[in-house]
Design a protein around this motif. Sequence first.
Motif, mmCIF file in Angstrom:
data_model
loop_
_atom_site.group_PDB
_atom_site.id
_atom_site.type_symbol
_atom_site.label_atom_id
_atom_site.label_comp_id
_atom_site.label_asym_id
_atom_site.label_seq_id
_atom_site.Cartn_x
_atom_site.Cartn_y
_atom_site.Cartn_z
ATOM 1 N N ALA A 7 9.220 -7.198 -4.803
ATOM 2 C CA ALA A 7 8.940 -6.614 -5.748
ATOM 3 C C ALA A 7 7.542 -5.722 -5.824
ATOM 4 O O ALA A 7 6.946 -4.704 -6.239
ATOM 5 N N GLU A 8 6.384 -7.210 -5.470
ATOM 6 C CA GLU A 8 4.904 -6.322 -6.080
ATOM 7 C C GLU A 8 4.856 -5.480 -4.599
ATOM 8 O O GLU A 8 3.794 -4.922 -5.138
ATOM 9 N N TYR A 9 5.223 -5.560 -3.448
ATOM 10 C CA TYR A 9 4.644 -4.501 -2.356
ATOM 11 C C TYR A 9 5.766 -2.851 -2.747
ATOM 12 O O TYR A 9 4.662 -2.441 -3.516
ATOM 13 N N ASP A 10 6.977 -3.278 -3.743
ATOM 14 C CA ASP A 10 7.575 -2.219 -4.205
ATOM 15 C C ASP A 10 6.617 -1.354 -4.717
ATOM 16 O O ASP A 10 6.570 -0.203 -4.850
ATOM 17 N N LYS A 11 6.036 -2.246 -5.495
ATOM 18 C CA LYS A 11 4.817 -1.613 -7.044
ATOM 19 C C LYS A 11 3.533 -1.368 -6.447
ATOM 20 O O LYS A 11 3.278 -0.737 -7.200
ATOM 21 N N TYR A 12 2.890 -2.288 -5.745
ATOM 22 C CA TYR A 12 1.658 -1.695 -5.724
ATOM 23 C C TYR A 12 1.210 -1.312 -3.803
ATOM 24 O O TYR A 12 -0.127 -1.262 -3.717
ATOM 25 N N VAL A 13 2.310 -1.524 -3.079
ATOM 26 C CA VAL A 13 1.903 -1.049 -1.442
ATOM 27 C C VAL A 13 1.932 0.439 -1.540
ATOM 28 O O VAL A 13 3.455 0.836 -1.390
#
Length: 396
Positions: A7-13
């Motif tokens: 989820a963090e990748y989806d949001k920030y990368v």
Amino acid sequence: MTMDIFAEYDKYVMPTYGRQPVAFVRGEGCYLYDRQGERYLDFVSGLSINNLGHCHPAVVTAVQRQVAQLIHTCNLYYTEPGAELARLISETSIGGKVFFANSGAEANECAIKLARKLGHETGGAGKHRIITLEGGFHGRTMATLTATAQPAKQAPFKPLLPGFTYVPANDVVALAGAMDESVCAIMLEPVQGEGGVHPLAKEFVEVARELTRKHDALLIFDEVQTGLGRTGKLFAYQHFGVEPDVMTLAKSLGGALPIGAAVAAPAYADVLEPGTHATTFGGGPVPCAAGVAVFGELTAPGFIEGVAAKGQYMLARLRELEQAGLVTEVRGMGLMLAIDLPRPLAAEVVSRALEHRIILNSIAAGTIRFLPPLIVEERMIDQVVEFLTTTLKVMM
Ligand SMILES: Cc1ncc(COP(=O)(O)O)c(C=O)c1O
């Protein structure tokens, strides 16, 4: 700390990569480990980066020692690892001098600039054209994307750089037809990697050598993927009996730390003078110390011969799949191999492999590429072939 990494990748990368649904925390030899401690057999090697396997002790020791001593100085000063790695590259390949960059694309940028500058000096501003091959891959910066003759990759980023001409790989007539005095270089991969693992024909490479000599142009080999033992020789050009004027390296050069290099043969070693090309990080002592350790392993007696032998073994095992009608083609050199499937199921095979704790890579809808660590063992090759046999039988 527990976090939802996906989820963090989806949001920030930025979504420039289609990632497999797994997060790795550790690597050792030919294996990666996920957060649950599950072990995966790696036949991708970080895209031919982890060629000595993950966290090779010689690399770890060299990096630890260097990182505690001196991390960065910039290129206004000298360091011992930079001198040592440049010497190793030069003495084991085409002689001459090295420019250190940070990636494959940057190494190719250097080669392109060197060819353009030399062209200007020998033939005036009109001698600037660079010929590359359809289906090739040289990087994603604007110049190297322009060199990458793949329309789908280029289309969203037009206009590209002027002065590039594309010819079909292995078409000697087209290559000869494209050559004239306005050409300053032919640039090619001896084995087209990202384009599908297609070794060039020896005759074509020989003709490229003859034509560049005749028209006073440079022959540039992009050995970013093929170099440093991957094809069963230290450099792939050695399979062809043809030496390039400029060769580029990156990927496994720094033992998985980012570094690239362009090496120019003695006659062209001083074309790029002070002020003509630069990169602040290039040739830093830490990746160079890692590179020296990499060379120590690659040049150990029998290492490269072992790669060639394991490549032959894997090729033979993959051919069994072809004989069984499960794949339509097997190709490659050394431990840079690919199979074509009868149907466009490569992504599905890669997903199923991950479920079986094997890491594979698809480079086209129906093509799977194998880039195992060069330290791979026959029993690991057997494991992958057995997985493919069982899986493809069910899927086809
Ligand atoms: C032959 C070749 N050249 C250049 C590159 C670009 O290298 P990098 O991704 O380090 O810029 C690659 C990367 O896959 C490559 O395979």
